[in-house]
Design a protein around this motif. Structure first.
Motif, mmCIF file in Angstrom:
data_model
loop_
_atom_site.group_PDB
_atom_site.id
_atom_site.type_symbol
_atom_site.label_atom_id
_atom_site.label_comp_id
_atom_site.label_asym_id
_atom_site.label_seq_id
_atom_site.Cartn_x
_atom_site.Cartn_y
_atom_site.Cartn_z
ATOM 1 N N THR A 1 0.836 -1.204 0.000
ATOM 2 C CA THR A 1 0.000 0.000 0.000
ATOM 3 C C THR A 1 0.865 1.247 0.000
ATOM 4 O O THR A 1 0.606 2.198 -0.747
ATOM 5 N N THR A 2 1.926 1.250 0.812
ATOM 6 C CA THR A 2 2.832 2.401 0.886
ATOM 7 C C THR A 2 3.552 2.602 -0.440
ATOM 8 O O THR A 2 3.653 3.732 -0.936
ATOM 9 N N LEU A 3 4.051 1.531 -1.019
ATOM 10 C CA LEU A 3 4.746 1.625 -2.306
ATOM 11 C C LEU A 3 3.833 2.225 -3.373
ATOM 12 O O LEU A 3 4.221 3.159 -4.082
ATOM 13 N N LYS A 4 2.626 1.727 -3.478
ATOM 14 C CA LYS A 4 1.698 2.237 -4.494
ATOM 15 C C LYS A 4 1.321 3.688 -4.219
ATOM 16 O O LYS A 4 1.178 4.479 -5.154
ATOM 17 N N LYS A 5 1.172 4.044 -2.957
ATOM 18 C CA LYS A 5 0.849 5.435 -2.609
ATOM 19 C C LYS A 5 1.990 6.357 -3.021
ATOM 20 O O LYS A 5 1.761 7.423 -3.597
ATOM 21 N N ILE A 6 3.210 5.963 -2.759
ATOM 22 C CA ILE A 6 4.378 6.771 -3.145
ATOM 23 C C ILE A 6 4.438 6.919 -4.658
ATOM 24 O O ILE A 6 4.653 8.019 -5.182
ATOM 25 N N LEU A 7 4.245 5.836 -5.372
ATOM 26 C CA LEU A 7 4.298 5.888 -6.832
ATOM 27 C C LEU A 7 3.187 6.781 -7.388
ATOM 28 O O LEU A 7 3.433 7.593 -8.287
ATOM 29 N N ARG A 8 1.976 6.657 -6.851
ATOM 30 C CA ARG A 8 0.868 7.519 -7.314
ATOM 31 C C ARG A 8 1.166 8.990 -7.033
ATOM 32 O O ARG A 8 0.839 9.867 -7.844
ATOM 33 N N THR A 9 1.779 9.261 -5.888
ATOM 34 C CA THR A 9 2.131 10.645 -5.545
ATOM 35 C C THR A 9 3.167 11.192 -6.522
ATOM 36 O O THR A 9 3.043 12.324 -7.003
ATOM 37 N N LEU A 10 4.187 10.409 -6.841
ATOM 38 C CA LEU A 10 5.191 10.835 -7.812
ATOM 39 C C LEU A 10 4.546 11.117 -9.171
ATOM 40 O O LEU A 10 4.851 12.112 -9.826
ATOM 41 N N ILE A 11 3.642 10.241 -9.582
ATOM 42 C CA ILE A 11 2.960 10.403 -10.872
ATOM 43 C C ILE A 11 2.100 11.663 -10.847
ATOM 44 O O ILE A 11 2.123 12.453 -11.794
#
Length: 156
Positions: free
Chosen positions: A140-150
């Motif tokens: 969940t944290t990994l996907k949240k970080i990636l979505r934030t970067l995007i």
């Protein structure tokens, strides 16, 4: 000073710039993940861009060429030609945007949905397999970080 190469599969050497550089790590991870799934996409008779386009449209919402180009990571002229080919194959259709008649939206057809349905399930299974050694919280944290970067990139 010569640098010895790491054996295949060995952990990365400590202290090298590239091994801590986010852009490289993201690109390498993306390449690794997709390379494992690519054979399934090819077996379904799709190119990488065709797969991305059908997967992106799989929720049923239509998108403009510009939105699709951004989503599937390609240039608009390339995407326009791809949509034309996929429309002839019966996988997508173009339609008017009900909110703005000047805009054209691209939609997945029933044939396109049927073509990509099995691949969507395979993609989910592949992701589950890749992430099985990580906690749900880490994923969940990994996907949240990636979505934030995007989203930061999209906003800029």
């Amino acid at each position: 000073m010569s640098r010895s190469r790491q054996p295949a599969g060995a952990p990365a050497a400590e202290g090298r710039f590239i091994d801590g550089y986010l852009s490289y790590l993201l690109a390498r991870a993306s390449h690794t993940v997709y390379s494992e799934f690519h054979a399934q996409v090819q077996a379904a008779g799709l190119s990488q861009l065709e797969w991305r386009l059908l997967a992106t449209l799989s929720d049923g919402d239509g998108l403009t060429i510009g939105e699709l180009a951004r989503e599937i990571l390609t240039q608009q002229p390339t995407l326009t030609k791809l949509v034309q080919r996929m429309e002839k194959a019966g996988w997508v259709r173009r339609g008017e945007d009900p909110a703005d008649a000047r805009r054209t939206l691209v939609f997945e057809t029933e044939q396109g949905r049927a073509t990509v349905a099995a691949l969507l399930a395979q993609a989910k299974a592949h992701e589950t397999s890749l992430l099985q050694d990580f906690s749900e919280r880490d994923v969940t944290t990994l996907k949240k970080i990636l979505r934030t970067l995007i989203s930061r990139s999209d906003a800029g």
